[in-house]
Design an enzyme around this catalytic site. Structure first.
Site, PDB file in Angstrom:
ATOM      1  N   ASP A  11       0.875  -1.191   0.000  1.00 54.65           N
ATOM      2  CA  ASP A  11       0.000   0.000   0.000  1.00 54.65           C
ATOM      3  C   ASP A  11       0.899   1.224   0.000  1.00 54.65           C
ATOM      4  O   ASP A  11       2.104   1.131   0.257  1.00 54.65           O
ATOM      5  CB  ASP A  11      -0.913   0.000   1.247  1.00 54.65           C
ATOM      6  N   SER A  12       0.305   2.378  -0.245  1.00 54.11           N
ATOM      7  CA  SER A  12       1.071   3.620  -0.156  1.00 54.11           C
ATOM      8  C   SER A  12       1.434   3.931   1.297  1.00 54.11           C
ATOM      9  O   SER A  12       2.399   4.633   1.566  1.00 54.11           O
ATOM     10  CB  SER A  12       0.240   4.778  -0.720  1.00 54.11           C
ATOM     11  N   CYS A  75      -4.513  -1.574  -1.889  1.00 52.12           N
ATOM     12  CA  CYS A  75      -4.737  -0.144  -2.115  1.00 52.12           C
ATOM     13  C   CYS A  75      -5.678  -0.009  -3.309  1.00 52.12           C
ATOM     14  O   CYS A  75      -5.375  -0.511  -4.396  1.00 52.12           O
ATOM     15  CB  CYS A  75      -3.392   0.519  -2.422  1.00 52.12           C
ATOM     16  N   GLU A 153      -3.492   8.080   8.782  1.00 52.63           N
ATOM     17  CA  GLU A 153      -2.050   7.959   9.060  1.00 52.63           C
ATOM     18  C   GLU A 153      -1.738   8.583  10.424  1.00 52.63           C
ATOM     19  O   GLU A 153      -0.952   8.046  11.204  1.00 52.63           O
ATOM     20  CB  GLU A 153      -1.231   8.664   7.963  1.00 52.63           C
ATOM     21  N   CYS A 189     -11.103   2.999   0.034  1.00 53.44           N
ATOM     22  CA  CYS A 189      -9.683   3.277   0.241  1.00 53.44           C
ATOM     23  C   CYS A 189      -9.326   2.481   1.484  1.00 53.44           C
ATOM     24  O   CYS A 189     -10.078   2.513   2.473  1.00 53.44           O
ATOM     25  CB  CYS A 189      -9.462   4.773   0.489  1.00 53.44           C
ATOM     26  N   HIS A 191      -7.344   2.897   3.744  1.00 54.57           N
ATOM     27  CA  HIS A 191      -7.132   3.685   4.958  1.00 54.57           C
ATOM     28  C   HIS A 191      -8.445   3.946   5.712  1.00 54.57           C
ATOM     29  O   HIS A 191      -8.425   4.169   6.924  1.00 54.57           O
ATOM     30  CB  HIS A 191      -6.537   5.056   4.616  1.00 54.57           C
TER      31      HIS A 191
HETATM   32  N1  DGL Z   1      -4.781   3.293   0.713  1.00 53.39           N
HETATM   33  C1  DGL Z   1      -4.954   3.815  -0.597  1.00 53.39           C
HETATM   34  C2  DGL Z   1      -6.254   3.342  -1.235  1.00 53.39           C
HETATM   35  O1  DGL Z   1      -6.769   2.305  -0.872  1.00 53.39           O
HETATM   36  C3  DGL Z   1      -4.783   5.272  -0.897  1.00 53.39           C
HETATM   37  C4  DGL Z   1      -4.094   6.232  -0.045  1.00 53.39           C
HETATM   38  C5  DGL Z   1      -3.332   7.278  -0.833  1.00 53.39           C
HETATM   39  O2  DGL Z   1      -3.898   8.265  -1.313  1.00 53.39           O
HETATM   40  O3  DGL Z   1      -2.125   7.054  -0.937  1.00 53.39           O
HETATM   41  O4  DGL Z   1      -6.756   3.957  -2.136  1.00 53.39           O
END
Ligand code: DGL
Length: 264
Positions: A11-12, A75, A153, A189, A191
């Protein structure tokens, strides 16, 4: 298959940990390398070309180094943009994470589904296709909430996520035409499930929040069915960028079985 060959979760940032939690319930002993591209975070505000090049390049290098048995792009942003491309260049099985529109369509009673994602995710043709395939008889309202990435985060680093950011995301979605009919919200997302409790305060009681983590874990378990795993769990957390500043994540990471943040 080497029993120590890991599953690479990518993931990012820390969003993919929501997928890891679901995976641990199904495969408690799977060796996992969790890779966070903190140097590239956030993906959601980048262009398609930037994200595709970055994700394909990193996953290629990571696969060479770690020899994973399977790669999971945990992600939505990276998956909806780069899944096809990554599948073409890597030889291991790749599991993506895409907005949970199908399960949302099966549970909505009002027929109006809200979707919170990053800016990049909500404009993808991939999402148009999921909508056409699974929710053509529903109303799908999409809203970009990039602030929630930063808020999640922050939460995992021990800070209180900004209440204004959470309110703005929820109210922004509800303010779209038809938004007062939303009874199901897709957290598109990885997150965002980390903020489900905070988000729920802004929706009517009983609103359902849907995301793909369990479905992804099920898919990984299916693809690795019959493979050998070590007798105990092992997890490594690797990150691009400033590993020093990522140490703030350690107390949370320890609750997921990681003992240190390593540099990739
Ligand atoms: N966790 C990522 C997702 O599922 C995105 C977060 C980011 O913008 O880096 O889309």
């Amino acid at each position: 298959m080497d029993k120590d060959s890991p599953i690479l979760l990518f993931d990012s940032g820390i969003g993919g940990l929501t997928v890891l939690s679901a995976l641990r319930e199904r495969l408690p002993n799977a060796p996992v390398i969790y890779a966070a591209d903190l140097a590239g975070l956030p993906y959601g505000t980048k262009t398609e070309a930037q994200i595709a090049a970055r994700v394909a390049g990193l996953l290629g290098r990571m696969s060479e180094r770690y020899k994973p048995r399977l790669v999971c792009i945990a992600c939505n942003t990276a998956s909806t943009i780069a899944l096809g491309m990554v599948r073409e260049v890597l030889e291991v099985p790749i599991v993506g994470t895409v907005p949970a529109i199908k399960p949302a369509a099966s549970v909505t009673r009002s027929g109006t589904i809200g979707l919170l994602g990053t800016e990049a995710t909500i404009r993808q043709a991939y999402v148009d296709n999921l909508e056409a395939e699974f929710a053509s008889d529903k109303r799908l309202l999409r809203f970009a909430a990039p602030g929630l990435v930063e808020a999640a985060e922050a939460k995992l680093r021990g800070y209180t996520p900004s209440p204004d950011t959470i309110r703005a995301a929820a109210e922004g979605l509800k303010a779209l035409p038809g938004g007062d009919e939303i009874d199901t919200v897709v957290l598109a997302c990885t997150h965002f499930p980390l903020l489900e409790e905070e988000l729920a305060e802004h929706f009517a009681p009983g609103t359902r929040f849907v995301h793909g983590a369990d479905g992804i874990a099920r898919r990984i378990a299916h693809l690795t069915d019959g493979q050998e795993f070590p007798s105990g769990p092992s997890s490594r957390f690797v990150a691009t960028g400033d590993v020093q500043s990522a140490q703030a994540l350690l107390p949370y990471l320890k609750t997921h079985g990681f003992s240190e943040v390593e540099a990739f």
